[in-house]
Each structure stands twice: as C-alpha cells, then as structure tokens.
Design an enzyme around this catalytic site. Structure first.
Site, PDB file in Angstrom:
ATOM      1  N   GLY B  71     -17.031 -20.580  12.607  1.00  0.00           N
ATOM      2  CA  GLY B  71     -17.302 -19.963  13.559  1.00  0.00           C
ATOM      3  C   GLY B  71     -17.314 -20.259  15.306  1.00  0.00           C
ATOM      4  N   ASN B 127      -4.870 -18.891  19.575  1.00  0.00           N
ATOM      5  CA  ASN B 127      -5.115 -18.386  18.739  1.00  0.00           C
ATOM      6  C   ASN B 127      -5.865 -16.727  17.803  1.00  0.00           C
ATOM      7  OD1 ASN B 127      -6.895 -17.951  15.876  1.00  0.00           O
ATOM      8  ND2 ASN B 127      -8.041 -20.159  15.997  1.00  0.00           N
ATOM      9  N   CYS B 130      -8.253 -16.101  13.970  1.00  0.00           N
ATOM     10  CA  CYS B 130      -9.545 -16.856  13.593  1.00  0.00           C
ATOM     11  C   CYS B 130     -10.970 -15.662  12.485  1.00  0.00           C
ATOM     12  CB  CYS B 130     -10.502 -17.779  14.379  1.00  0.00           C
ATOM     13  SG  CYS B 130     -11.815 -18.250  13.549  1.00  0.00           S
ATOM     14  N   THR B 193      -6.067 -19.853   8.191  1.00  0.00           N
ATOM     15  CA  THR B 193      -6.831 -19.031   7.203  1.00  0.00           C
ATOM     16  C   THR B 193      -6.805 -18.389   6.664  1.00  0.00           C
ATOM     17  OG1 THR B 193      -9.123 -19.260   7.687  1.00  0.00           O
ATOM     18  CG2 THR B 193      -8.313 -21.828   7.106  1.00  0.00           C
ATOM     19  N   GLY B 265      -3.687 -29.557   7.759  1.00  0.00           N
ATOM     20  CA  GLY B 265      -5.488 -29.630   8.412  1.00  0.00           C
ATOM     21  C   GLY B 265      -6.058 -30.016   7.400  1.00  0.00           C
TER      22      GLY B 265
END
Ligand SMILES: Cc1cc2nc3c(=O)[nH]c(=O)nc-3n(C[C@H](O)[C@H](O)[C@H](O)COP(=O)(O)OP(=O)(O)OC[C@H]3O[C@@H](n4cnc5c(N)ncnc54)[C@H](O)[C@@H]3O)c2cc1C
Ligand SMILES: Cc1cc2nc3c(=O)[nH]c(=O)nc-3n(C[C@H](O)[C@H](O)[C@H](O)COP(=O)(O)O)c2cc1C
Ligand code: FES
Lengths: 246, 306
Positions: B71, B127, B130, B193, B265
């Site tokens: 988060g 980004n 997310c 992801t 990562g």
C-alpha cells in the site's frame, strides 16, 4: 555491513521434538553480530520457497552463528532436515538489536522467544526467566539449563517444570525499580509485559516478529504501527521500547 | 563483452535495474559491493504526501511467487528529497525515482518538488499501476485520456529521462504504451505486479485486508514476457521488461523479445547478489554465441533488432 554468505553447518542438535539448534560457520557475521540481531536463512537451494526465513541469533561461538528454531511450516521443516556439513546461505546480521544494558539485566522469554536472550546472556550476563506451557518442553528446558547455567529461573503454566506460572509471573517477582527488562515471545506476551512491567522498571525492551521478505528495510513488508509512526521490524527493530509500541 | 546498455535516455553499465519497492534508501546499499552487476536502482514508489501503507498482513508467499499488499508506505516526495536524496549523493549507481502518478492533481506538485533536484535524479519512472491503493473505476476511453494528460504534464515538467510503468492488468496495455510514445515518454516498463489473492485456511478468511494483492516472482515471468513481445511489436520507444525475472535465461529471453533492459525485484529477496549472477550469465551467453554487444540480441527472436 550486511553479509550474504554461505557457510557449512558445523553442529546440529535435536533439542526436542520439533526444536533444533544449528551452528553455522560464518566468521564475518559472527564477529560483528550483537544480541537481538537476526539472520535470514535460505532454506533451499532452489527458488522454492522463494523467501528466506528470519531467525534470531542465539549465540556466536568459534566463528559460527547459532540459531534455535521450532518447526512450524514448510520452511522450518526443510531447515530441520539439514545435516552437519551441509552448506547454508545466511544474510545478516540484520536489524538493530538490544543496546548494551545500563542497569541490572532481567531477560524474560516465552517459547522460542528465548533464542535471542541466550545470546544476550552470553554477552551481558544477567538473569533469565524462561516460561513454557507444560512438560512437553522438558527437552528444551534441560537444554537451556545446560547452556545458561546459573541465573536461570524456569516456569511452567501447570507447574510440571520449575515453578508454577508464566515467565511474566517470574519477571514480576524478580523485577525491581533498578532493573532493565528485555522480553522476547509472542505479541500477546509483549503486550502483557508492557501492561504489568512498564511502570515498575527502568527500561523495558521487547523483540518483535513480523513477516519478512527483504530483511534490510526495502520492502516495507514487516512494518508495524508505533507511537512514533510506522516502523520496520527488520530495520528499525526488531527490538523496540515496549512503551513506544503499545 | 559489452553488457552496457542505452535505455530510455540513460546509459547504463548493466541492463539490470532494481525495480521499485525492494531496495532500501540505506546509502551503504547503494554502493559496491551490494551494487555489483546493478545498472540502476528505482526508489520505493513515492506519493505527494507520506503514507503509512496498508494494515494487516502485507507479505504472503505462494508457490513460485509472492503476494504483497504494502500500500505504498513511503516518506512522501518532500520527505524523500529532504531526508534521503542528500544521503544518496555518493551512490555508485543511477537513481530512478518511482513516482506514484495516480492523478493529475497529485502528479503536478510532486513533479514540481522533484524538478528542483533534477541534477540528483537520473530518471523518473511514473507508476500508473500500483494494484494496492484505491483506484477509481475507469471507462477505458476515459482512462486513456487521463493517462495522456498525466504523461504530457509530466513531460512538460521534466526534461530528463521519463519512463512509465504500466499495469499488466489493463486490457489495453498496447494503447497505453502508444499514448506514452505520443506524449514523448522515453521508455515503457512492462509491467507491475498481477492481481491475485490468498486465503488463510486456518482463519478461513482472505489473508489480506484488501483481499487482493500484487503477485510478483517467477510465476509471472511468462505473462510479462508475452506483454513485452506484444507491445514491442507496436511501439518504437524502449521497452523494459519487469516481472518474474530470476535467472540469466529469463533476462536473455526478455532481450530477445525486444526489451532494452530489465528490472528485477523479488529475486533479490532470495539472493541479494542476483544482479551479479544474472549479469555474469548474460556475459557468458553472449560470449558463447559470439556476440560482442548486448544490443545485438535485442529483439533477435523477432528476426532482428527492433
Ligand atoms: C526477527 C525474527 C526472529 C525470529 N527468530 C526466530 C527464532 O529464533 N526461532 C524460531 O523458531 N523462529 C523465529 N522466528 C519465526 C520464524 O521466522 C518463523 O517461524 C518461520 O519463518 C516460519 O517459516 P515456515 O516456512 O516454517 O512457516 P510458514 O508458515 O510456511 O511460513 C510462510 C511464510 O511466513 C513467514 N512467517 C511465518 N511465521 C512467521 C513469524 N512468526 N515471523 C516471521 N515470519 C513468519 C515465513 O518467513 C514465510 O515467509 C523469527 C521471526 C522474526 C521476524
Ligand atoms: C514488496 C514489493 C513492493 C513493491 N512496491 C512497488 C512500488 O512502490 N512501486 C512500483 O512501481 N512497483 C512496486 N512493486 C513492483 C515491483 O517493482 C515489480 O514491478 C514487480 O514486483 C514485478 O517484478 P519481480 O517479479 O521481479 O518482483 C513492488 C513489488 C514488491 C514485491
Ligand atoms: S522485511 Fe523488507 S522492510 Fe522489513
């Protein structure tokens, strides 16, 4: 300096059913580690499991890092199968451990929480109060007595080993206003320690656990909420002043 | 063997970039020996204001992968430039700021803060992907026009290398990459992801408070490779492969599919020296095949340099 190095398993002891002691050769880590710090151990040479597992450093001896662990899931099951002479990869020493004590030291452990306290005792002495549930843990208690010698008080909830009561009951009877107390155990025990001891002693520190991925402060997977904001257990801890957390 | 690369307006000694959210701001870790084999490091995703991140369990291991629900815990753009950036001046590798660009309102002031530190920042990676923070539902066309304004605003405010990191979950990744190209973005990072979830069978409840979480690690590699392949077919700007890369074979596959560089990562959790190992594997591969430069294999699986 954080190292990630392979070392062979110099010694392995089955302390009791499901609890093991390992001594892993790692001169670089063992020479700089201090009590309360931990290592991440790779439990398999493959990509499965994908994460290393965190374990407190239970002592350092002859260039080796010692850990004491209980089998709870897949990773620790795999680790319990290593043999003397096998090679393991260790990342460490990680985290900020206990600052050197300024007062009379009382070490209070519940269950596997005793591991970092063994290292603390090795380095700084002091009294250890160790509490278990019942006589199932006799093997562990005997092993700890052999390693700690004097200064150990044992407690069991049903009175079958040592005195009847919890480690905190023992701590309460021994703690004085000049003492500094370090507590390691499940979260509920840390909270209880805060509740019963915080007004009574000079300093009250506890070692926290959290799920970890990196162990070096990068992923924020292990964060906990404290009065001073979010803190990473692996980087800002695992040792915190209990009055700062609760 | 020349394993250096040029990607998205940067010249890097190695094509292996540490992806956002795995490497700490700790300045010691931005220097050798930890950065051996590392081409550049992306910061943790920054937001305009500091964030505490999500409550509850944040990390859950699954077979072949890792679910996370962090988060975006971070010190905020202001906190980053005040507290951390000065300490990273002596680093051995380029620094890429991963900037959360969820909305135009948040992006503009963030970029204005970063602009004052342009000489200390080597690139910005926007980004827009997310999975672990609240996101409005978008009608697809609206999403494209929103992205277009975000990209053009960022481009106006940042003259240096500017990348965007897209979500693999979007049904229109190619269109989003084309918009990035139109707006003058230097590279697209594919991807972040993938949305997944886990149930704790003991508690008989979803593991994560938000139920869903982002899946990374080896399990997602073929999915990401396919995205890189498909997008590189359509865009001329650089594509950076990111998702599940855990070995030199994975990295080489990404280059052969058209990636100019790769981000890694999750594998660093297992092996902090993964970049060094992967880079050495790439070197041996190139040598064995008789190539002098990494760039000779970029897009090779498509029948030539793309
Ligand atoms: C700083 C620290 C020190 C620790 N020291 C010791 C020790 O000295 N001795 C000991 O027996 N145990 C210790 N633990 C707990 C130990 O790390 C877990 O029991 C172990 O990771 C469980 O792994 P598993 O694969 O067997 O269990 P699984 O349930 O299969 O684990 C799956 C995942 O959850 C994580 N996980 C599960 N339980 C915990 C937990 N309690 N803490 C952190 N991560 C967890 C694992 O790392 C793994 O990523 C410590 C934990 C931390 C954070
Ligand atoms: C713990 C964790 C935190 C992450 N945080 C961020 C982030 O802040 N910003 C971002 O763009 N990506 C973030 N990511 C995504 C990674 O940068 C990367 O895109 C993704 O994990 C896929 O690559 P991998 O499989 O090599 O890990 C995070 C990933 C993980 C595992
Ligand atoms: S485990 Fe990654 S920040 Fe603590």
């Amino acid at each position: 300096m954080i190292f990630e190095l392979e070392g062979f398993v110099a010694n392995k002891v089955k302390v009791m059913e499901g609890v093991y002691y390992l001594s892993i050769e790692s001169p670089s880590i063992s020479s700089v580690a201090y009590p309360g710090q931990f290592v991440l151990i790779r439990v398999s040479p493959s990509l499965d499991p994908l994460l290393r597992r965190p374990f407190s450093i239970a002592g350092v001896k002859d260039g080796c890092v010692e850990v004491l662990f209980s089998v709870v899931g897949r990773g620790t099951e795999l680790l319990s199968r290593v043999k003397i002479g096998d090679v393991l990869s260790l990342r460490g020493p990680l985290g900020k451990g206990f600052p050197a004590p300024s007062f009379e030291l009382l070490l209070v452990g519940g269950g596997m929480g005793v591991a970092p306290l063994l290292f603390a005792h090795q380095r700084y002495g002091g009294k250890i109060v160790f509490g278990v549930k019942d006589k199932v843990y006799k093997g562990l208690c005997d092993w700890i007595r052999d390693n700690v010698g004097d200064g150990l008080s044992l407690f069991s909830e049903d009175g079958s080993i040592g005195e009847r009561g919890t480690a905190l009951d023992g701590a309460l009877s021994l703690a004085c206003s000049d003492a500094e107390v370090w507590v390691c155990g499940p979260d509920a025990m840390l909270y209880e320690a805060f509740r019963v001891l915080s007004g009574k002693v000079k300093r009250l520190l506890g070692s926290f656990e959290s799920r970890m991925a990196c162990g070096i402060g990068g992923c924020y997977g292990c964060s906990i909420r404290t009065k001073g904001g979010m803190k990473r257990v692996c980087y800002d801890g695992p040792v915190f002043d209990l009055r700062e957390v609760f | 063997m020349d394993v250096s690369c040029e990607v998205g307006g940067l010249k890097l000694k190695s094509p292996l970039i540490i992806s956002s959210g795995v490497w700490p701001f700790d300045p010691d870790l931005w220097r050798s020996p930890y950065t051996h084999g590392v081409g550049a490091i992306c910061t943790k995703g920054l937001t305009l204001h500091p964030r505490d991140g999500n409550p509850g369990i944040r990390i859950w291991e699954v077979r072949g992968g890792l679910l996370n629900s962090i988060g975006l815990e971070n010190p905020g753009v202001g906190g980053f430039v005040r507290e951390y950036l000065p300490k990273l001046k002596d680093r051995d590798v380029p620094l890429i700021v991963n900037l959360w660009a969820g909305s135009l309102e948040e992006l503009k002031p963030s970029m204005e803060i970063l602009r004052d530190f342009e000489s200390d920042i080597d690139a910005i990676e926007l980004n827009v992907s997310c999975p672990n923070v609240g996101e409005k539902d978008h009608i697809l066309r609206e999403r494209l026009s929103e992205l277009s304004s975000i990209f053009s605003c960022a481009r106006r405010l940042w003259s240096g290398p500017l990348w965007v990191k897209l979500s693999p979950m979007s049904p229109q990744v190619i269109s989003e990459a084309l918009i990035a190209q139109e707006e003058g973005i230097n590279a697209v990072v594919l991807a972040n992801t993938w949305l997944g979830m886990a149930i704790d069978v003991n508690r008989e409840k979803p593991v994560f408070e938000r139920v869903t979480a982002g899946l990374s690690g080896p399990a997602i590699f073929p999915l990401t490779l396919r995205l890189v392949w498909e997008v590189k077919e359509r865009v001329s700007i650089d594509v950076i492969g990111c998702g599940g890369i855990s070995s030199w074979e994975d990295a080489v596959s990404m280059f052969l599919a058209g990636a100019s560089a790769v981000e890694i990562g999750t594998i660093t959790f297992l092996e902090i020296d993964a970049p060094a190992k992967i880079l050495s594997g790439i070197g041996s591969y190139l040598k064995g095949k008789g190539y002098a430069y990494l760039k000779e294999i970029i897009g090779k699986a498509k029948g030539g340099r793309v």
